[in-house]
Design a protein around this motif. Structure first.
Motif, PDB file in Angstrom:
ATOM      1  N   ALA B  52      20.201-118.783 -84.690  1.00  0.00           N
ATOM      2  CA  ALA B  52      19.556-119.897 -84.363  1.00  0.00           C
ATOM      3  C   ALA B  52      18.466-119.609 -83.515  1.00  0.00           C
ATOM      4  O   ALA B  52      17.376-120.179 -83.816  1.00  0.00           O
ATOM      5  CB  ALA B  52      20.488-121.071 -83.724  1.00  0.00           C
ATOM      6  N   LEU B  53      18.420-118.901 -82.555  1.00  0.00           N
ATOM      7  CA  LEU B  53      17.340-118.621 -81.775  1.00  0.00           C
ATOM      8  C   LEU B  53      16.512-117.839 -82.430  1.00  0.00           C
ATOM      9  O   LEU B  53      15.277-117.851 -82.245  1.00  0.00           O
ATOM     10  CB  LEU B  53      18.144-117.990 -80.575  1.00  0.00           C
ATOM     11  N   TYR B  54      16.704-117.013 -83.263  1.00  0.00           N
ATOM     12  CA  TYR B  54      16.048-116.264 -83.989  1.00  0.00           C
ATOM     13  C   TYR B  54      15.149-117.024 -84.689  1.00  0.00           C
ATOM     14  O   TYR B  54      13.996-116.756 -84.900  1.00  0.00           O
ATOM     15  CB  TYR B  54      16.750-114.981 -84.845  1.00  0.00           C
ATOM     16  N   GLY B  62       8.706-125.028 -85.920  1.00  0.00           N
ATOM     17  CA  GLY B  62       9.154-125.224 -87.327  1.00  0.00           C
ATOM     18  C   GLY B  62      10.687-126.209 -87.313  1.00  0.00           C
ATOM     19  O   GLY B  62      10.961-126.432 -88.429  1.00  0.00           O
ATOM     20  N   TYR B  63      10.855-126.602 -86.045  1.00  0.00           N
ATOM     21  CA  TYR B  63      11.952-127.715 -85.922  1.00  0.00           C
ATOM     22  C   TYR B  63      11.699-128.643 -84.942  1.00  0.00           C
ATOM     23  O   TYR B  63      11.077-128.432 -84.237  1.00  0.00           O
ATOM     24  CB  TYR B  63      13.443-126.809 -85.656  1.00  0.00           C
ATOM     25  N   ASP B  64      12.268-129.753 -85.343  1.00  0.00           N
ATOM     26  CA  ASP B  64      11.873-130.885 -84.572  1.00  0.00           C
ATOM     27  C   ASP B  64      13.389-130.985 -83.597  1.00  0.00           C
ATOM     28  O   ASP B  64      13.059-131.575 -82.569  1.00  0.00           O
ATOM     29  CB  ASP B  64      11.929-132.217 -85.356  1.00  0.00           C
ATOM     30  N   PHE B  78      26.093-123.984 -74.541  1.00  0.00           N
ATOM     31  CA  PHE B  78      25.157-124.578 -73.348  1.00  0.00           C
ATOM     32  C   PHE B  78      24.143-123.679 -73.015  1.00  0.00           C
ATOM     33  O   PHE B  78      23.104-123.782 -72.752  1.00  0.00           O
ATOM     34  CB  PHE B  78      26.072-124.932 -72.223  1.00  0.00           C
ATOM     35  N   LYS B  79      24.499-122.274 -73.264  1.00  0.00           N
ATOM     36  CA  LYS B  79      23.420-121.475 -73.128  1.00  0.00           C
ATOM     37  C   LYS B  79      22.328-121.527 -74.200  1.00  0.00           C
ATOM     38  O   LYS B  79      21.406-121.347 -73.820  1.00  0.00           O
ATOM     39  CB  LYS B  79      24.174-119.987 -73.235  1.00  0.00           C
ATOM     40  N   LEU B  80      22.916-121.803 -75.311  1.00  0.00           N
ATOM     41  CA  LEU B  80      21.780-122.066 -76.431  1.00  0.00           C
ATOM     42  C   LEU B  80      20.916-123.281 -75.986  1.00  0.00           C
ATOM     43  O   LEU B  80      19.834-123.103 -76.068  1.00  0.00           O
ATOM     44  CB  LEU B  80      22.710-122.340 -77.650  1.00  0.00           C
ATOM     45  N   LEU B  81      21.515-123.966 -75.655  1.00  0.00           N
ATOM     46  CA  LEU B  81      20.852-125.382 -74.946  1.00  0.00           C
ATOM     47  C   LEU B  81      19.823-124.783 -74.008  1.00  0.00           C
ATOM     48  O   LEU B  81      18.609-125.325 -74.050  1.00  0.00           O
ATOM     49  CB  LEU B  81      21.941-126.084 -74.532  1.00  0.00           C
ATOM     50  N   GLU B  82      20.354-124.188 -73.076  1.00  0.00           N
ATOM     51  CA  GLU B  82      19.340-123.727 -72.227  1.00  0.00           C
ATOM     52  C   GLU B  82      18.046-123.068 -72.774  1.00  0.00           C
ATOM     53  O   GLU B  82      16.771-122.954 -72.300  1.00  0.00           O
ATOM     54  CB  GLU B  82      19.932-122.674 -71.078  1.00  0.00           C
ATOM     55  N   HIS B  83      18.396-122.060 -73.572  1.00  0.00           N
ATOM     56  CA  HIS B  83      17.336-121.347 -74.174  1.00  0.00           C
ATOM     57  C   HIS B  83      16.431-122.081 -74.888  1.00  0.00           C
ATOM     58  O   HIS B  83      15.237-122.021 -74.879  1.00  0.00           O
ATOM     59  CB  HIS B  83      17.843-120.221 -75.047  1.00  0.00           C
ATOM     60  N   LEU B  86      14.425-124.031 -72.315  1.00  0.00           N
ATOM     61  CA  LEU B  86      13.296-123.274 -71.732  1.00  0.00           C
ATOM     62  C   LEU B  86      12.195-122.661 -72.711  1.00  0.00           C
ATOM     63  O   LEU B  86      11.067-122.892 -72.385  1.00  0.00           O
ATOM     64  CB  LEU B  86      14.000-122.130 -71.364  1.00  0.00           C
ATOM     65  N   GLU B  87      12.555-122.357 -73.922  1.00  0.00           N
ATOM     66  CA  GLU B  87      11.595-121.611 -74.671  1.00  0.00           C
ATOM     67  C   GLU B  87      11.007-122.744 -75.460  1.00  0.00           C
ATOM     68  O   GLU B  87       9.819-122.353 -75.929  1.00  0.00           O
ATOM     69  CB  GLU B  87      12.135-120.561 -75.486  1.00  0.00           C
ATOM     70  N   MET B  88      11.693-123.512 -76.120  1.00  0.00           N
ATOM     71  CA  MET B  88      11.130-124.353 -77.053  1.00  0.00           C
ATOM     72  C   MET B  88      10.877-125.883 -76.776  1.00  0.00           C
ATOM     73  O   MET B  88      10.109-126.504 -77.454  1.00  0.00           O
ATOM     74  CB  MET B  88      11.824-124.272 -78.332  1.00  0.00           C
ATOM     75  N   ASP B  89      11.519-125.974 -75.860  1.00  0.00           N
ATOM     76  CA  ASP B  89      11.316-127.550 -75.333  1.00  0.00           C
ATOM     77  C   ASP B  89      11.817-128.418 -76.565  1.00  0.00           C
ATOM     78  O   ASP B  89      10.989-129.404 -76.734  1.00  0.00           O
ATOM     79  CB  ASP B  89       9.968-127.719 -75.111  1.00  0.00           C
TER      80      ASP B  89
END
Lengths: 150, 499
Positions: B52-54, B62-64, B78-83, B86-89
């Motif tokens: 997903a992060l990739y 590309g995503y909303d 949750f880590k994913l959530l953080e990433h 942070l990165e994509m807002d």
């Protein structure tokens, strides 16, 4: 007509799955998702579930064979399995999962083993019932889906 | 064929929304995919968080929205959530079949924003369409409603000048995407006016909106809001007791909180009372994402908590008003733990505030959307954690790009967060956290509420040490968040901070 008769049979079968507590509301949700684009959606989901859950059960079984039991791990596995079973509305299976988790929390090895056997049994029973149901449903032709059990 | 999906509500429904769903369970993934497709969304599925992060990184735009399971083997949801935050807002919806409050809290801590209450009804619609059982629609609906009520209340309180944006994000040192605020980011608007004592302590109440308890909170909140600050004294008693029931938080600060704070809502008309920090009331807010207005600062400034979750441009509404530093709180000057820490004096677009926020120490990790994090660094006595917070503050408050809309909302005289802004948010991104059982765990720990049993001012100063947050607040928040205030525990330094 044969068809009508078959449909009725299917309807009854379906109904009994609910009344006997094998399935819960989630199954109806799945039926509601079924449509022309995915006419066999529910069956596909059930197939997917069984494929995936069999593997999970094996993992848990292996973990149970190790001693001493790592209850934490077992609990985690079961949590996962429970979540998965809830996806198709496998009520009895879920109940056994819950019971298993409780035994894990209590550190009750015997309880866990026993419950696990029950769980496997429920899992297998439901599988047979669903297979029979889907097969008959296919033979009977399209049914109205998403009709709530009375 | 014409999609049977063409939704009749195309006008208000975000059809075509590009959703990325992440779940390790293939069965659920398929079900979700189908559900979302039925909502006319453009769905992409992923079985692994790293995939997903990739995907997200590969196509930044590309995503909303992202919908993710909380427990996955390769990476914690949750880590994913953080990433993602942070990165994509992007807004992130967290799903969990267990709905344990501790999980919910955790979600909030990590930046999940419970945005059920949008006036746009978008999320609710989505939920309805999705018909997702574990999302506790009832909760959503109730939150939505509460939120709305809250917001409308806040809007009425416009006199607050500063709005604090508090983001909860206890873990994120770095920017906590606004999402962090779970549920509510209360932005506390504090009027700067004579802030002399504004010690606002806003306790992070950011309201974790978790559906659960919001009921009790709601009352509080309302109570809080409606109480314009009138006396810093217990005026808000209402809220306090409420919160108390909500949470037993450990902190006995609650008491103090209740005592001093009462002010939560209101304006600390007394200069000393900063009640605003009392936001404890926020607990009630928990359900409500609205902003609380506090006028804690002794002066007439009403402080407003606005819960803003805004992640996106808005970055946590926490806008601490630096102006507050002035208030001289009799008590120790602590940083305001409250999430709200930063009140923006005059709020009006405060991008600067945000930027400037860094100075504000946000102490606690925003574990809850609640302010906790905010520390007012202004205070001379440096509250510990200030450093850590400053970072944090940056993240939230600083929204460098503070979105004007946001600011305006915040400040709008009112409660920093407007509903309308919410809308924006909504559009922008929101992180939703849904938990089937959503109940807020006790937030206590996390909430570092800077409430001080302030004698003179409504604020409870210095009594809090980590996780002191008045239980009340936490009730609302109930997050399992860890204490945001770690070291510095002094929740709100009384105005000293601001001074």
């Amino acid at each position: 007509m044969e068809r009508t008769h078959m449909r009725r049979q299917v309807g009854l079968m379906r109904q009994s799955l609910f009344t006997q507590g094998f399935l819960d509301e989630q199954f109806i949700q799945l039926e509601e998702l079924q449509d022309d684009a995915n006419p066999n959606f529910v069956e596909e989901i059930a197939t997917l579930y069984y494929c995936d859950s069999s593997k999970s059960l094996q993992t848990i079984e292996q973990a149970l064979e190790k001693t001493p039991h790592d209850f934490n791990k077992l609990d985690n596995h079961m949590h996962q399995f429970k979540g998965s079973s809830s996806s198709i509305g496998a009520k009895k299976v879920k109940d056994e999962c819950q019971q298993f988790r409780e035994y894990c929390k209590a550190g009750n090895r015997e309880g866990c083993m026993r419950t696990f056997q029950l769980l496997k049994k429920e899992h297998a029973t439901l599988k047979k019932k669903l297979e029979a149901y889907f097969q008959m449903a296919r033979q009977a032709g399209p049914l109205e889906t998403a009709s709530r059990p009375k | 064929m014409e999609s049977s999906f063409s939704s009749p509500r195309n006008d208000s429904f975000p059809a075509g929304l590009r959703v990325l769903v992440v779940d390790d369970d293939p069965t659920w993934l398929k079900i979700l995919e189908k559900m979302l497709k039925k909502c006319s969304y453009d769905v992409t599925t992923c079985g692994l968080a790293r995939d997903a992060l990739y995907l997200l990184r590969d196509r930044k735009d590309g995503y909303d929205i992202v919908i993710s399971d909380v427990n996955m083997p390769d990476m914690d949801g949750f880590k994913l959530l953080e990433h993602v935050g942070l990165e994509m807002d992007l807004p992130v919806i967290m799903m969990s079949v267990d709905g344990e409050t501790s999980r919910v809290m955790k979600g909030v801590q990590h930046g999940a924003l419970h945005q059920i209450g949008f006036d746009k009804v978008g999320p609710k619609k989505i939920l309805d369409l999705m018909n997702v059982p574990w999302l506790t629609r009832e909760n959503v609906a109730s939150h939505l409603q509460k939120y709305r009520l809250y917001l409308s209340r806040l809007q009425k309180e416009n006199d607050l000048k500063s709005s604090f944006g508090g983001t909860k994000h206890s873990d994120y040192p770095a920017k906590d995407p606004q999402g962090g605020i779970f549920g509510l980011q209360n932005s506390i608007n504090i009027h700067q006016n004579d802030v002399t004592n504004c010690s606002y302590r806003f306790s992070g109440n950011n309201l974790v909106v978790q559906s659960v308890d919001s009921k009790s909170h709601e009352d509080d909140v309302k109570g809080v809001v409606s109480q314009p600050v009138a006396e810093p004294k217990r005026g808000s008693a209402r809220s306090i007791p409420d919160s108390q029931k909500c949470r037993s938080s450990q902190v006995d600060s609650n008491h103090s909180y209740a005592e001093t704070k009462k002010g939560l809502i209101g304006n600390a008309s007394d200069s000393q009372k900063i009640r605003s920090s009392q936001m404890g009331v926020n607990h009630s807010f928990a359900s409500v994402e609205s902003e609380l207005n506090f006028t804690a600062f002794g002066s007439t400034m009403p402080t407003k908590f606005s819960v803003t979750q805004m992640k996106q441009e808005h970055k946590p509404v926490i806008q601490l008003d630096n102006g507050f530093n002035k208030p001289q709180l009799p008590g120790p000057q602590h940083h305001m733990q409250a999430d709200v820490l930063q009140s923006i004096p005059s709020i009006s677009s405060r991008p600067s505030i945000l930027d400037g926020e860094t100075s504000l120490p946000i102490k606690n990790k925003p574990s809850l959307a609640v302010f906790r994090n905010q520390h007012f660094s202004h205070v001379s006595p440096p509250l510990s954690a200030a450093d850590s917070f400053s970072e944090q503050t940056k993240s939230f408050v600083v929204d460098q790009g503070f979105d004007p809309i946001f600011t305006s909302t915040l400040n709008m005289k009112n409660q920093g967060f407007h509903l309308s802004n919410l809308t924006n948010f909504e559009a922008a991104q929101r992180n939703l956290f849904f938990g089937s059982g959503s109940s807020f765990a006790s937030l206590d720990e996390d909430l570092q509420f800077c409430l001080y049993p302030g004698e003179s001012f409504g604020m409870n100063v210095g009594e809090y040490s980590d996780a002191e947050i008045p239980t009340q607040l936490y009730e609302a928040l109930r997050f399992g968040c860890e204490n945001p205030c770690e070291s510095s525990e002094y929740p709100l330094a009384d105005q000293g901070l601001f001074a």
